[in-house]
Design an enzyme around this catalytic site. Structure first.
Site, PDB file in Angstrom:
ATOM      1  N   ASP A 275       0.934  -1.044  -0.106  1.00 27.38           N
ATOM      2  CA  ASP A 275       0.143   0.042   0.014  1.00 27.38           C
ATOM      3  C   ASP A 275       0.943   1.145  -0.028  1.00 27.38           C
ATOM      4  O   ASP A 275       2.152   1.095   0.141  1.00 27.38           O
ATOM      5  CB  ASP A 275      -0.840   0.031   1.029  1.00 27.38           C
ATOM      6  CG  ASP A 275      -1.522   1.228   1.585  1.00 27.38           C
ATOM      7  OD1 ASP A 275      -2.474   1.646   0.537  1.00 27.38           O
ATOM      8  OD2 ASP A 275      -1.417   1.828   2.508  1.00 27.38           O
ATOM      9  N   MET A 276       0.283   2.313  -0.373  1.00 26.67           N
ATOM     10  CA  MET A 276       1.066   3.688  -0.145  1.00 26.67           C
ATOM     11  C   MET A 276       0.728   4.493   0.978  1.00 26.67           C
ATOM     12  O   MET A 276       1.753   4.698   1.989  1.00 26.67           O
ATOM     13  CB  MET A 276       0.691   4.364  -1.395  1.00 26.67           C
ATOM     14  CG  MET A 276       1.088   3.878  -2.833  1.00 26.67           C
ATOM     15  SD  MET A 276       2.644   4.111  -3.199  1.00 26.67           S
ATOM     16  CE  MET A 276       3.610   2.577  -2.477  1.00 26.67           C
ATOM     17  N   ASP A 277      -0.162   5.291   1.146  1.00 26.04           N
ATOM     18  CA  ASP A 277      -0.252   6.041   2.113  1.00 26.04           C
ATOM     19  C   ASP A 277      -0.328   5.395   3.582  1.00 26.04           C
ATOM     20  O   ASP A 277      -1.055   4.459   3.716  1.00 26.04           O
ATOM     21  CB  ASP A 277      -1.722   6.899   2.010  1.00 26.04           C
ATOM     22  CG  ASP A 277      -1.456   8.029   0.872  1.00 26.04           C
ATOM     23  OD1 ASP A 277      -0.783   8.869   0.599  1.00 26.04           O
ATOM     24  OD2 ASP A 277      -2.155   7.748   0.000  1.00 26.04           O
TER      25      ASP A 277
ATOM     26  N   ASP B 191      -1.626  -0.891   5.762  1.00 23.98           N
ATOM     27  CA  ASP B 191      -2.027  -0.196   7.406  1.00 23.98           C
ATOM     28  C   ASP B 191      -3.695   0.123   7.324  1.00 23.98           C
ATOM     29  O   ASP B 191      -4.009   0.726   8.670  1.00 23.98           O
ATOM     30  CB  ASP B 191      -1.367   1.276   7.417  1.00 23.98           C
ATOM     31  CG  ASP B 191      -2.167   2.139   6.610  1.00 23.98           C
ATOM     32  OD1 ASP B 191      -2.097   2.319   5.447  1.00 23.98           O
ATOM     33  OD2 ASP B 191      -2.345   3.349   7.218  1.00 23.98           O
TER      34      ASP B 191
END
Length: 274
Positions: free
Chosen positions: A8-10, A222
């Site tokens: 995932d990124m953010d 997250d």
């Protein structure tokens, strides 16, 4: 044995400023390339932002964008799903009195549509200036969603007060009669996706193409929209900053995203054991 790494990124790969260490990533990716280990960006973001973030790496990595609905392998588009217009109409009808309060957004290839009186809290997001400029350039304001152009719809979203987010999501997923599911990536940001179309669904297309089992998949996340991906992966890591529900879906814990936890785990658990 790890053959694919998806992140995932953010709140996961990106730090609290919305950035990552490009030089360190280049070093890691070079070794992954050498060992034929695939790297996948799995995000709720669209390819506009992701392409900007990974400029220079686009021909070396894969993307599962728009929460699984857009899958690209080293420049080759494999999947591009759009939303059924009737589902969108049903969603808007469900929240007909809350479309501004919940800052409902509709994303197409040509823009992100908001109502004129909807307030989008841009300060909630750590986005680098160039990325923010691109995001702002895509926003189009409408007096009513009845003015929405006849364009393929890629994603529905909401921006909710964080303290109300869980209750609103639970209420929607319990009472909405259509084939949509609400999920969060954190900070009150909510994606509304077709039920069954999530990051794990998109990622499975890549695994099938590459002939790789989920036993050889490492994944990092997250947020609530990462849970299916973490449940799919044999080597699953929730970030230290993730909520308990996400940690319960993973097998392992990675350091906080502020400490570049994804790269640290890859260096420790993959590269040093090759």
């Amino acid at each position: 044995m790890v053959k694919v790494i998806a992140t995932d990124m953010d709140g996961t790969f990106l730090d609290h400023r919305g950035l990552y260490d490009r030089e360190r990533f280049e070093t890691v990716l070079k070794e992954l390339d050498h060992q034929d280990i695939r790297f996948v960006v799995a995000s709720g973001n669209n390819m506009g932002r992701l392409s900007l973030m990974f400029e220079g790496f686009l021909d070396r990595i894969a993307f599962v964008a728009d929460n699984g609905c857009h899958v690209i392998d080293r420049g080759e588009e494999l999947v591009r799903r759009t939303m059924d217009r009737q589902l969108v109409a049903d969603f808007l009808a469900y929240y007909q009195d809350k479309q501004s309060d919940y800052c409902i957004s509709i994303t197409t290839a040509n823009g992100l549509y908001l109502l004129e009186n909807a307030h989008f809290p841009f300060n909630h997001f750590a986005i680098e200036a160039e990325q923010m400029a691109l995001f702002l350039s895509r926003i189009k304001r409408l007096t009513s969603f009845s003015e929405l152009p006849d364009e393929p719809i890629l994603k529905l979203g909401m921006m909710l007060p964080e303290e109300q987010c869980d209750d609103i999501i639970t209420g929607f997923n319990t009472h909405f009669s259509g084939n949509l599911t609400a999920t969060t990536s954190g900070y009150g940001s909510v994606d509304v996706i077709e039920t069954g179309l999530h990051k794990a669904w998109g990622l499975q297309h890549l695994l099938d193409k590459w002939g790789v089992s989920a036993e050889d998949l490492m994944a990092f996340g997250d947020g609530g929209n990462d849970i299916e991906m973490l449940q799919l992966a044999h080597h699953s890591y929730a970030m230290d900053n993730a909520p308990d529900a996400v940690k319960e879906a993973a097998h392992f814990l990675a350091p906080n995203h502020r400490d570049h936890g994804v790269l640290s785990v890859i260096e420790r658990e993959v590269l040093t054991k090759i």
